[in-house]
Design a protein around this motif. Structure first.
Motif: not given
Length: 481
Positions: A404-420
């Motif tokens: 979308q324009n200059d961006s891309v939809f991605i998925e970021v997988i966080a380290v356990a306990g680091k989501y927030a």
């Protein structure tokens, strides 16, 4: 962890050898761009580098009094007619379709509704003559006329209209898989000499083409002709393509900027035909009257003579729209017209399908450049790395990324306990990251999904203490071409 290049398109190509079931739909074998006389709007339009088209957006729009002889008409978005139109081929939409009154369609109609919208997905007016099957992933309303095939739509959707001769079937619509757009050519350098008057030119590099009316430009011999722009004015100008008795030769016309043919005629002499003429413009519409059209042909030219038309050949405009004619007079074109954003046929145009035939066969190949040794040791992986390195190659990349324009939809997988912590950092630090448009993953406390600036992708590699890995949010298989 290392990311391996998986050749997603190998899987996709193997699957399309047979019919594909996905989400209650039946997708037929992939079509090729050469099957289409008109195609407008790629799978992520407007993507990075593309100009947002005028209303009705990423679409094919066909005006009153137009006749299209042969070939499919297709779009990943909308197909719309604004008056009585006569089509002898098929209409294939990945989104929605709107037909005005008094349309005649000889071929099949298929409407995929890729976005799974509610409401009316295929709407047609009165006095319609629809002679093929109608397959729609959604609600169908036809105001009146005849439907000589069957109408198929899924359970939970409705049909309103004339009794179809083949029956109103609640079932699985058969939807063609839409084509990949042509590759974007890397042009040779343009030249320094402009052309303003009647003359004969040979293959080579030129600056601007600016014909003021009643001029004749002869392309003498097949080969590659490169221009910075084409801006014609005044009365009808004539283009002559002289094959010089080489009927298998190819004319390739490459234009860095916008093309305004104004009123033109094209004549083909000494062998060959429109299937051996190919034009590609990298214009963005910046110099056009609507600010969004890279290729413009006015009406008021063309002839019933089989050798003369307003244009002859296939046109590919990856970054902006193609506009053919207005409703003030009539014209005739021969060839095919493909745009990454929109094809708008103004009206009173006769288009005879004659596509360029010299593309290499569509074989199995990756949509993005693989890394050496097919492996990278970073957090964003091979696919996002390739997108960062090749952000303008959206003709192919739109089949594997949601752009979308200059961006891309991605998925970021966080380290356990680091989501927030990761979620807060990516949203609040817009200078280095800038995640927006979050998509819920339910109760997951690891996966963060949203829209992310392509220019900031490499910054994610520095977050190894917070992130396990990243990946694109892949389009569903059935939603891509």
């Amino acid at each position: 962890m290392g990311h391996y290049f998986t050749f997603k398109t190998v899987v996709k190509s193997l699957l399309t050898f047979s019919l594909i079931f996905f989400a209650g739909l039946l997708y037929a074998q992939q079509t090729n761009i050469q099957d289409y006389v008109i195609f407008g709007g790629n799978g992520s339009c407007p993507a990075l580098g593309q100009t947002t088209p005028a209303s009705p957006g990423c679409a094919v729009q066909i005006g009153k009094g137009t006749t299209i002889n042969g070939g499919n008409i297709g779009s990943y978005g909308l197909i719309k007619t604004t008056g009585s139109v006569n089509v002898t081929g098929n209409l294939y939409s990945g989104g929605r379709m709107e037909l005005s009154d008094q349309n005649t369609v000889t071929g099949k109609i298929a409407v995929a509704n890729r976005a799974s919208l509610d409401g009316i997905i295929f709407q047609a007016g009165t006095n319609e003559s629809l002679n093929g099957d109608v397959d729609v992933n959604g609600n169908v309303v036809i105001g009146g006329g005849t439907v000589n095939g069957k109408v198929t739509h899924p359970s939970g959707t409705t049909y309103s209209g004339p009794a179809p001769a083949g029956g109103n079937i609640i079932g699985t619509p058969v939807l063609p898989t839409l084509p990949r757009m042509p590759a974007i050519t890397t042009f040779p350098a343009a030249g320094a000499v402009s052309i303003t008057g009647t003359q004969t030119i040979t293959p080579g590099a030129y600056d601007k083409l600016m014909l003021g009316g009643n001029k004749t430009l002869t392309f003498s011999g097949t080969g590659v002709y490169v221009f910075n722009s084409i801006t014609n004015k005044g009365a009808v100008n004539l283009f002559v393509f002289d094959f010089k008795n080489n009927p298998t030769g190819i004319f390739k016309i490459y234009i860095y900027g916008d093309v305004n043919l104004n009123k033109s005629n094209v004549q083909i002499i000494n062998g060959g035909d429109a299937s051996r003429i190919y034009a590609e413009t990298h214009g963005t519409g910046a110099t056009s009257s609507d600010g969004a059209s890279a290729w413009f042909i006015a009406n008021g030219s063309g002839s019933s003579n089989v050798q003369i038309s307003a244009w002859a050949g296939s046109v590919w405009a990856p970054f902006a729209a193609i506009n053919i004619g207005t409703q003030t007079s009539s014209s005739r074109v021969v060839g095919a017209f493909w745009s990454g954003t929109q094809v708008n046929v103004g009206g009173n145009v006769t288009i005879n399908y004659k596509p360029f035939t010299d593309f290499p066969p569509q074989t199995i190949f990756p949509y993005y450049a693989p890394p050496s040794n097919f492996k990278v040791n970073n957090l964003i992986g091979a696919e996002l790395l390739s997108l960062y390195q090749n952000p303008t190659s959206t003709s192919n990349l739109s089949n594997i990324f949601l752009l979308q324009n200059d961006s891309v939809f991605i998925e970021v997988i966080a380290v356990a306990g680091k989501y927030a912590e990761v979620l807060n950092l990516l949203q609040t630090d817009i200078t280095n990251y800038g995640l927006t448009d979050l998509i819920s993953n339910g109760q997951s406390n690891l996966i963060i999904t949203g829209k992310y600036p392509i220019a900031h992708l490499m910054n994610l590699n520095s977050l190894s203490s917070l992130i396990t890995f990243c990946r694109p949010l892949y389009p569903p298989l059935a939603n891509s071409g």
